[in-house]
Design a protein around this motif. Structure first.
Motif, mmCIF file in Angstrom:
data_model
loop_
_atom_site.group_PDB
_atom_site.id
_atom_site.type_symbol
_atom_site.label_atom_id
_atom_site.label_comp_id
_atom_site.label_asym_id
_atom_site.label_seq_id
_atom_site.Cartn_x
_atom_site.Cartn_y
_atom_site.Cartn_z
ATOM 1 N N ASP A 179 0.666 -1.293 0.010
ATOM 2 C CA ASP A 179 0.062 0.048 0.075
ATOM 3 C C ASP A 179 0.851 1.295 -0.100
ATOM 4 O O ASP A 179 0.314 2.555 -0.343
ATOM 5 N N CYS A 180 1.894 1.192 0.320
ATOM 6 C CA CYS A 180 2.684 2.562 0.559
ATOM 7 C C CYS A 180 4.201 2.696 -0.255
ATOM 8 O O CYS A 180 4.352 3.724 -0.527
ATOM 9 N N HIS A 184 6.275 5.878 -1.372
ATOM 10 C CA HIS A 184 7.276 6.214 -0.387
ATOM 11 C C HIS A 184 8.649 5.511 -0.611
ATOM 12 O O HIS A 184 9.628 5.604 0.306
ATOM 13 N N LEU A 196 10.225 8.165 5.071
ATOM 14 C CA LEU A 196 9.528 7.670 6.339
ATOM 15 C C LEU A 196 10.656 7.467 7.384
ATOM 16 O O LEU A 196 10.089 6.769 8.220
ATOM 17 N N ARG A 198 13.227 8.972 8.383
ATOM 18 C CA ARG A 198 14.034 10.162 8.951
ATOM 19 C C ARG A 198 13.547 10.617 10.210
ATOM 20 O O ARG A 198 14.025 11.671 10.720
ATOM 21 N N PHE A 199 12.656 9.880 10.910
ATOM 22 C CA PHE A 199 12.018 10.466 12.010
ATOM 23 C C PHE A 199 12.652 9.544 13.363
ATOM 24 O O PHE A 199 13.211 8.309 13.075
ATOM 25 N N ILE A 210 3.106 10.337 13.260
ATOM 26 C CA ILE A 210 3.078 9.409 12.120
ATOM 27 C C ILE A 210 1.794 8.459 11.971
ATOM 28 O O ILE A 210 1.287 8.408 10.779
ATOM 29 N N SER A 223 -2.382 13.572 -1.658
ATOM 30 C CA SER A 223 -1.991 12.439 -2.237
ATOM 31 C C SER A 223 -1.701 11.468 -1.104
ATOM 32 O O SER A 223 -1.442 10.338 -1.440
ATOM 33 N N PHE A 227 -5.731 6.553 5.654
ATOM 34 C CA PHE A 227 -5.856 5.216 5.357
ATOM 35 C C PHE A 227 -6.935 4.312 6.245
ATOM 36 O O PHE A 227 -7.201 3.238 6.070
#
Ligand code: HEC
Ligand code: HEC
Length: 255
Positions: A179-180, A184, A196, A198-199, A210, A223, A227
């Protein structure tokens, strides 16, 4: 010279002229006859057409011109494709010598994906080319013609086949890939959408942020819709938790 001599000279001259004219017109007639007697000869304005990027589920059409470079009438017996998705429309099937006719080719992109190439067979009475081929091609792009308004709608209609269905029943990494990853990146380090990894997921507030974006979507960007099932998405709360856990793990792995 007396008048009768003049007369004689003139009539001789006129005779030569008439004979000349007769010869010339006979030659023209013979040439014309030969031209018209030439067998039909098929030719096309172009042998291939590329529709470029087109959306899925629409019909696109292009007009080819069929030319008859021969003398006798060209009879087109059939213009057919090997696929139901491509049809050819012909108004007239007889083209006089030196004439031409339009052949409209229609391609239907329903259920197609990626690059498609189709050929059409044109069967005629051209003795040298009883069967000729012309080609059409297109890139069927699920995102062609996508407006900014349709960007949030990845969960509905045809969009769901790629953006939802593969993730059904999955969790963690499998769900992320389904799905991602298309937006990403497969390692979550960015693609069409930001990285995703970088956190600092160890930080509770960061993990909560998040989770919030995955569940309810980005406030600033269409975009990234929410979800969570409750807001029209495909995922349960447990699935979203599994994604946060996966991203936490992936971030440590990428370090
Ligand atoms: C054939 C599979 C497929 C279908 C159908 C599909 N997508 Fe996508 N989508 C992808 C993939 C793969 C990506 C990743 C980027 C790319 O390859 O264009 C993507 C990326 C996106 C993006 C982010 C990139 C961008 O161009 O902004 C948006 C938004 C999007 N899709 C919306 C939609 C919408 C809306 C629909 C339905 C109209 C749709 N998608 C239908 C496969 C698909
Ligand atoms: C159609 C493309 C697309 C898909 C699919 C998608 N995202 Fe996004 N996502 C985006 C975009 C674009 C942004 C940036 C939003 C912004 O700038 O506000 C974003 C932002 C985010 C953010 C916030 C990042 C930040 O920098 O603040 C998170 C977290 C996120 N997405 C997680 C996910 C997860 C998990 C999935 C799979 C369930 C997913 N996204 C699926 C396009 C997508």
């Amino acid at each position: 010279m007396n008048p009768s001599q003049w007369k004689w000279r003139y009539s001789k001259l006129a005779g030569i002229l008439v004979a000349g004219l007769v010869l010339v017109s006979a030659a023209i007639a013979a040439w014309d006859y030969q031209q018209r007697a030439r067998p039909p000869q098929i030719d096309f304005s172009e042998s291939r057409h590329d529709f470029g990027n087109v959306a899925e589920g629409i019909k696109v059409s292009h007009v080819f011109r069929i030319l008859n470079k021969g003398g006798q009438a060209l009879l087109i017996k059939e213009a057919k494709s090997t696929c139901d998705c491509t049809t050819a429309n012909l108004k007239l099937n007889s083209v006089p010598g030196g004439g031409s006719v339009n052949l409209e080719v229609i391609m239907d992109t329903t259920m197609k994906q990626g690059r498609i190439n189709k050929e059409l067979l044109v069967i005629s009475n051209d003795p040298a080319h009883p069967q000729s081929k012309i080609f059409v091609a297109a890139n069927v792009d699920p995102h062609a013609g996508m407006s900014s308004g349709s960007r949030g709608k990845i969960f509905v209609g045809k969009c769901a086949t790629c953006h939802v269905q593969q993730g059904i029943g999955k969790t963690g990494e499998d769900l992320y890939i389904a799905d991602c990853a298309m937006c990403h990146g497969f390692r979550a380090d960015g693609g069409e959408a930001p990285s995703l990894v970088r956190f600092n997921y160890d930080h509770k507030l960061v993990a909560a942020y998040i989770r919030e974006v995955i569940a309810h979507g980005s406030k600033s960007h269409l975009s990234m819709p929410g979800f969570l099932k409750q807001v029209g998405g495909p995922l349960t709360n447990d699935q979203i938790d599994s994604l946060v856990a996966y991203l936490h793990w992936r971030t440590n792995m990428n370090r």
